[in-house]
Design an enzyme around this catalytic site. Structure first.
Site, PDB file in Angstrom:
ATOM      1  N   GLU A 285      50.847 133.595 -16.637  1.00  0.00           N
ATOM      2  CA  GLU A 285      50.952 132.160 -16.272  1.00  0.00           C
ATOM      3  C   GLU A 285      50.505 131.467 -17.493  1.00  0.00           C
ATOM      4  O   GLU A 285      49.165 131.654 -17.926  1.00  0.00           O
ATOM      5  CB  GLU A 285      50.387 131.791 -15.200  1.00  0.00           C
ATOM      6  CG  GLU A 285      51.090 131.866 -13.818  1.00  0.00           C
ATOM      7  CD  GLU A 285      50.250 131.505 -12.660  1.00  0.00           C
ATOM      8  OE1 GLU A 285      50.524 132.078 -11.263  1.00  0.00           O
ATOM      9  OE2 GLU A 285      49.373 130.700 -12.857  1.00  0.00           O
TER      10      GLU A 285
ATOM     11  N   ASP B 128      43.474 120.391 -10.455  1.00  0.00           N
ATOM     12  CA  ASP B 128      42.640 121.377 -11.038  1.00  0.00           C
ATOM     13  C   ASP B 128      41.076 121.011 -11.089  1.00  0.00           C
ATOM     14  O   ASP B 128      40.978 120.068 -11.140  1.00  0.00           O
ATOM     15  CB  ASP B 128      43.102 121.609 -12.535  1.00  0.00           C
ATOM     16  CG  ASP B 128      44.417 122.363 -12.647  1.00  0.00           C
ATOM     17  OD1 ASP B 128      44.348 123.491 -12.343  1.00  0.00           O
ATOM     18  OD2 ASP B 128      45.417 121.961 -13.324  1.00  0.00           O
TER      19      ASP B 128
ATOM     20  N   TYR C 103      53.996 131.330  -4.414  1.00  0.00           N
ATOM     21  CA  TYR C 103      52.619 131.287  -4.706  1.00  0.00           C
ATOM     22  C   TYR C 103      51.900 130.842  -3.481  1.00  0.00           C
ATOM     23  O   TYR C 103      52.147 129.339  -3.207  1.00  0.00           O
ATOM     24  CB  TYR C 103      52.103 130.439  -5.960  1.00  0.00           C
ATOM     25  CG  TYR C 103      51.157 130.147  -6.426  1.00  0.00           C
ATOM     26  CD1 TYR C 103      49.927 130.268  -5.912  1.00  0.00           C
ATOM     27  CD2 TYR C 103      50.761 130.415  -8.165  1.00  0.00           C
ATOM     28  CE1 TYR C 103      48.697 130.279  -6.435  1.00  0.00           C
ATOM     29  CE2 TYR C 103      49.723 130.166  -8.640  1.00  0.00           C
ATOM     30  CZ  TYR C 103      48.546 130.233  -7.899  1.00  0.00           C
ATOM     31  OH  TYR C 103      47.357 129.926  -8.475  1.00  0.00           O
TER      32      TYR C 103
END
Lengths: 274, 413
Positions: free
Chosen positions: A52, A63, A178
């Site tokens: 990735e 994040d 995911y």
């Protein structure tokens, strides 16, 4: 989907070996564009199955501090979108078989339009895209353009994605699913193994797509435990931290760490025998 | 609240069911937040249809916020501008006195409404982002009023620059969390509020301070702020027997402006000007997303953003911390594109000048945000006939800005 689909081929190969795929994340251009190819090669040499590559963004609001800093280091050293695609294309030339996923945020991806972005992905040999802030409700922004050129749109399922919502997430998802193990940001809390097992079982009942688990996976032990139940294990922040500490000289340290992860994700048969 | 969904040909029927205002708005959030956003939408629809919700909101606005606040004819400002205008020119200027609200700005209108929604959803913890601290103080205020736990995310630079507001928030029982990421200003405090929220969705309500963010925030913030325009409507009818010719409001995210404009969108005789912060000038550092930006995706919505060709967000600048944001609410982007509202840039120095003018002529110290709108009125009023009527939204009071202004004027305090 293309005839030679690197992602499904790789997941099938891992399955044939009786183990989960190791998926590793680094931010493109961290600490700078010149250093990134060696770091990507170190991921592959350490045993990563799928890469990735993070597209840096000024405002990476999903994040945690590790990847946020990586984004800022990358942009601070001048990384442009054209550099990200050049890094991807060069990676594809050096590693024809290793799947490459671009991960990032909608604004940099769509700044020149979704068709431009999808065409660039295709030309650079990118196999799939994860866009953190495009939920299924806004699929029209990016999904049709990627599907038109045969690039996978990898969707995220989270602990808050309930049974009623899951079909919407799966509709249009491809490549793999995911599973975000914690309701939170990258690199912070760890999910309880029991919760991960429960979640993966529910997802497997709903889709034939491979299930990869990420967010908060930092150690070989955790990777091994998740590898026993999922089709893929994603490790990001722990690797990005190493890049943060070692900068231009990070490649060998990255390779050692990734080797410790890949070494821990044993084939299920071998593990039982051991 | 009025049901605008029954007006299919109206400019007041936006957004559509997916939260889009034309090409803008939407729900661009991480999957973790989607279920909560969808729940909020349901709860808000139910609240809108519940007369008891509206009644409680109205009662708090009346007894706690101090509404209705006055619509004031600024005669000395009007006359001063007429003295410089051509004969027969110089529109009559009214000020909508939002600065007289409890906590000194329009922000509280929205915070009361969102706190009521949080309570309906059973959430006992609230978070908010703040730039200068006005929305932080308003959120901390309603958290105290409703007995809720409150965390305020504030850029570390702003914590340093806005010490009085930091102390106010703490006095009100809130925890102020300095944000060190990025440029340590408003957009970064919003990033960190979103990071906290995504990690605490189960028990936390995010009180967004402006008419932006993922659907349904732009809609519900607008609806709560629409009390401004509704009051102006009845007050100007009482004072002048007719609707105004022009509305002027400052636009950062744009909640006070959309609250003022929305009730008038279907009245074609009412012109509207949203005033963007042009900072040091549109060719230098500024915060004018419509004049100097393009469409993009940030903080949950598609809207005009200051960004480079790669879609990286560029830093905004305004002397007014409340306008110092690289985006704008999505409904403003839409109103700009369809041409219903004109957006006008006003620079730091022009706002500073009007800050002083209004103080001297009317005895009202405006917030620097509001001073941008006053500056626009000073430019526009002399070009209009003397029988025209302008209403300026005096969105906040300027006490918070006296240090910034003194600094800009080179005055030692």
């Amino acid at each position: 989907m293309p005839v030679t689909d690197r992602l499904s081929t790789r997941f099938a190969a891992c399955k044939a070996q009786g183990r989960a795929a190791l998926i590793t994340f680094v931010t493109a251009g961290d600490p700078d564009v010149a250093a990134t190819p060696a770091i990507l090669d170190a991921l592959v040499a350490g045993g990563a199955d799928i890469i990735e590559l993070g597209m840096p963004f000024t405002d990476p609001m999903a994040d945690g501090p590790a990847i946020e800093l990586a984004n800022l280091r990358s942009l601070g050293s001048g990384t442009k979108t054209s550099d990200v695609f050049a890094l991807a294309a060069d990676f594809r030339a050096r590693h024809p078989q290793t799947p490459l996923i671009l991960m990032g945020y909608a604004n940099p991806m769509l700044a020149r339009g979704s068709t431009w972005f999808a065409d660039q992905c295709k030309a650079a040999g990118v196999d799939g895209v994860i866009c953190v802030d495009i939920p299924p409700e806004e699929d029209a922004e990016i999904g049709p353009a990627l599907r038109a050129v045969g690039v996978h749109l990898v969707r995220l399922a989270t602990p808050t994605t309930d049974a009623a919502r899951l079909p919407a997430v799966l509709d249009g998802a491809s490549g793999f699913l995911y599973h975000v193990a914690v309701a939170g940001i990258t690199g912070k809390q760890q999910a309880a193994q029991a919760n991960i097992e429960l979640a993966v079982a529910k997802l497997k009942a709903a889709t034939d797509l491979p299930i990869a688990v990420g967010f908060g996976v930092r150690s070989p032990e955790q990777a091994a435990a998740i590898g026993r139940v999922a089709d893929g294990v994603v490790v990001g922040s722990a690797i990005v931290d190493i890049v943060g500490s070692h900068g231009d000289a990070a490649a060998p340290f990255v390779q050692d760490f990734v080797a410790s992860l890949s070494g821990a994700i044993l084939p299920r048969t071998q593990e039982t025998a051991a | 609240m009025t049901d605008t969904a029954t007006l299919p040909n109206s400019l007041r029927s936006q957004p559509d069911q997916n939260g889009h205002f034309g090409a803008f708005g939407g729900r661009y959030v991480a999957e973790t937040l989607m279920p909560l956003i969808l729940e909020l939408e349901k709860v808000y629809k139910a609240a809108k249809a519940d007369p008891a919700f509206d009644a409680e909101y109205a009662e708090l606005l009346r007894t706690y916020v101090g509404r209705p606040n006055p619509l004031y004819y600024a005669e000395r400002l009007t006359e001063a501008l007429r003295a410089k205008a051509e004969p027969g020119k110089g529109a009559k200027i009214y000020l909508k006195r939002e600065e007289l609200n409890h906590t000194g700005a329009h922000k509280i209108n929205n915070c009361i409404g969102q706190a009521l929604l949080a309570r309906r959803m059973g959430k006992k913890k609230v978070i908010a982002e703040t730039g200068a601290g006005q929305h932080g103080v308003a959120t901390a205020t309603v958290a105290a009023l409703f007995g809720m736990e409150c965390k305020i995310f504030m850029g570390a630079k702003d914590v340093e620059r806005q010490k009085p507001n930091v102390f106010r928030m703490k006095l009100l029982g809130a925890e102020v969390i300095p944000v060190h990421s990025g440029s340590s200003t408003l957009k970064d405090s919003m990033n960190d509020a979103l990071r906290y929220w995504v990690s605490n969705v189960h028990d936390t309500f995010y009180i967004i301070g402006t008419a932006a963010g993922p659907h349904p925030y732009p809609e519900l913030v607008r609806d709560f702020q629409s009390i401004i325009g509704k009051e102006i409507r009845s007050q100007i009818m009482e004072a002048e027997g007719r609707l105004p010719d022009m509305l002027i409001a400052p636009v950062g995210g744009g909640s006070n402006a959309i609250g003022m404009f929305h009730p008038f969108l279907d009245d074609p005789e009412v012109a509207m000007i949203g005033v963007e912060a042009a900072g040091e000038g549109l060719d230098k550092k500024h915060a004018a997303s419509l004049a100097g930006g393009k469409s993009g995706i940030l903080h949950g919505n598609r809207t005009y953003l200051l960004q480079d060709e790669d879609g990286q967000i560029t830093e905004a600048h305004s002397i007014s911390a409340g306008l110092d944001y690289p985006g704008i609410g999505p409904e403003h982007s839409w109103l700009h594109e369809i041409g219903r509202v004109q957006y006008m840039p006003i620079k730091d120095d022009e706002a500073l000048e009007s800050f002083q003018t209004l103080s001297r002529l009317e005895g009202i110290i405006p917030a620097l945000e509001s001073a941008h709108a006053v500056a626009a009125a000073e430019q526009v009023a002399p070009t209009l006939d003397a029988d025209k009527i302008i209403v300026v939204n005096l969105s906040g009071r300027g006490d918070k800005d006296i240090f910034t202004v003194a600094d800009a004027l080179g005055v030692e305090m």
